[in-house]
Design a protein around this motif. Sequence first.
Motif, PDB file in Angstrom:
ATOM      1  N   ARG A   1     -16.786 -73.618 -64.164  1.00 38.20           N
ATOM      2  CA  ARG A   1     -15.619 -73.583 -63.504  1.00 38.20           C
ATOM      3  C   ARG A   1     -14.397 -73.114 -64.276  1.00 38.20           C
ATOM      4  NH1 ARG A   1     -14.702 -76.764 -58.982  1.00 38.20           N
ATOM      5  NH2 ARG A   1     -12.479 -76.979 -59.800  1.00 38.20           N
TER       6      ARG A   1
ATOM      7  N   THR B   1     -10.595 -72.724 -63.979  1.00 39.76           N
ATOM      8  CA  THR B   1      -9.364 -73.233 -63.215  1.00 39.76           C
ATOM      9  C   THR B   1      -8.234 -73.146 -64.021  1.00 39.76           C
ATOM     10  OG1 THR B   1      -9.846 -75.416 -64.057  1.00 39.76           O
ATOM     11  CG2 THR B   1     -11.019 -74.681 -61.998  1.00 39.76           C
TER      12      THR B   1
ATOM     13  N   ARG C   1      -8.543 -71.464 -58.677  1.00 36.25           N
ATOM     14  CA  ARG C   1     -10.142 -71.734 -59.117  1.00 36.25           C
ATOM     15  C   ARG C   1     -10.701 -70.438 -58.956  1.00 36.25           C
ATOM     16  NH1 ARG C   1     -14.597 -72.576 -56.484  1.00 36.25           N
ATOM     17  NH2 ARG C   1     -13.296 -73.216 -54.493  1.00 36.25           N
TER      18      ARG C   1
END
Length: 293
Positions: free
Chosen positions: A211, A213, A278
Amino acid sequence: MYNFRKNAKLYIVEGANQHSIEIYSDVSASQTFDEQGYKLKTLHNLNNLHEGATITRAAPANFQFTTPILDISTTPIILTLGTSYSGGTITSFDIYIEADNVKYKLEKAVIETNTFNISMDSILTVSVSGTASKLSRFTGTIPGTPVNIGTKNYSRVGGLSVSINSQVQDSISGVNVEIANQVSWTKNTTLHASLTGNIIYPTSYVVEGRRVTGSITQFLTSDNVAQLSDTTTSNPIVINVLSSVGQATPFLRFNLPSTVFTRRFGMDEIFNRVYDFRLNSNSTNVKPIYKGV
């Protein structure tokens, strides 16, 4: 003699190279062990109410530290480890922590999160956390050839340039970016895979997810106050971190080709709005770009 955390030094050994990493006093490392309980109470021993236990397996060790990003000619090692990946995995390395009169070693460490703390007129820092196979005391000489970085200068955030969907934003006060790797350690099932005595340590891992973000804080002015909230699921974001306002080449860039973001109102001392974003693209080239490389 006591060992004070403020005096701790940290070294990363990756391949044949030894990197001295400047750290703040938040450095920490620990490892826990899994306990398996079993009952001692039987028909012949009704008063044995407390359980017995066996301890044969170690959980992955944990570590964390914060380090400033230096202004040097090559990409700092901390920007390479944990932010670059290939073949669905990331590179492991060893960490050595040296205190006043003791050394510790974290074997086969992997970075799970790199959090970039980017605020105007401050030193750019990265908060790092991750896991490792084993934490132990180390008594030898720290291996590897020391990497010479030359004169030590810090990367100061003198300007921020942010574009969202190719539109340059004004009055940016701060940016936060986190790159996270979802690492899962595989349990060893036999004592033949143990590292020390009868304790079985994890020795292999897989990266199950990733991820990117973050958030962008923008002061509200008479020029940009019209729209307070917004959402999107596909806009690109480019974040340029500059050593001075108007600089042609950023010393750090995040180029996110497609993001999901929400924009919300914030009422602090100066009214602002915050973009929470994101990455939703699977491009393997998404990583911090240091000095154009």
